[in-house]
Design a protein around this motif. Structure first.
Motif: not given
Length: 138
Positions: A10, A121, A124-125, A127-129, A131, A135
């Protein structure tokens, strides 16, 4: 040859400096080319890059325009921004515009670049994807 790393990468884009954005595009293109899932999350001032005229309005830390930087890169045989964006689109890299940043900078989501496609988006989206992956912030 070792197995490709499949952890997500990410890239959190907050700077509107052309050289930082170009480097992030190179990092993501390389990671995607070796099989890693890549997501760019554009927020803060970097959100301006996603407008169709965005690249032409950005400057490097030294004050050189993005277009001038691209001309030098082409002359030296280095992938310019257009080539990188085409490659990222072909590699199905995810481009995400931060919903809050769009509001912060008064940008209409329907006016964003179309290649690569940009989705809207939030954190939250992302951070979830992202994980379990790596980064980087630019």
């Amino acid at each position: 040859m070792p197995k490709a790393d499949r952890r997500p990468l990410t890239l959190v884009m907050i700077s509107a400096e052309a050289d930082r954005i170009h480097m992030a595009l190179m990092m993501g293109a390389t990671a995607a080319a070796v099989g890693r899932p890549v997501t760019y999350f554009f927020s803060k001032a970097a959100i301006r890059f996603l407008r169709p005229e965005g690249w032409s309005a950005l400057k490097t830390a030294d004050g050189i325009s993005g277009q001038q930087m691209d001309a030098v890169l082409i002359e030296k045989g280095v992938a310019d921004t257009g080539v990188l964006l085409d490659g990222l689109a072909a590699l199905d890299v995810r481009f995400v515009a931060c919903e809050s940043a769009l509001r912060e900078h008064d940008i209409d989501p329907t006016s964003l670049m179309s290649r690569p496609a940009v989705e809207v988006s939030g954190l939250a989206d992302i951070m979830e994807k992202g994980a379990g992956g790596d980064w980087l912030t630019f």
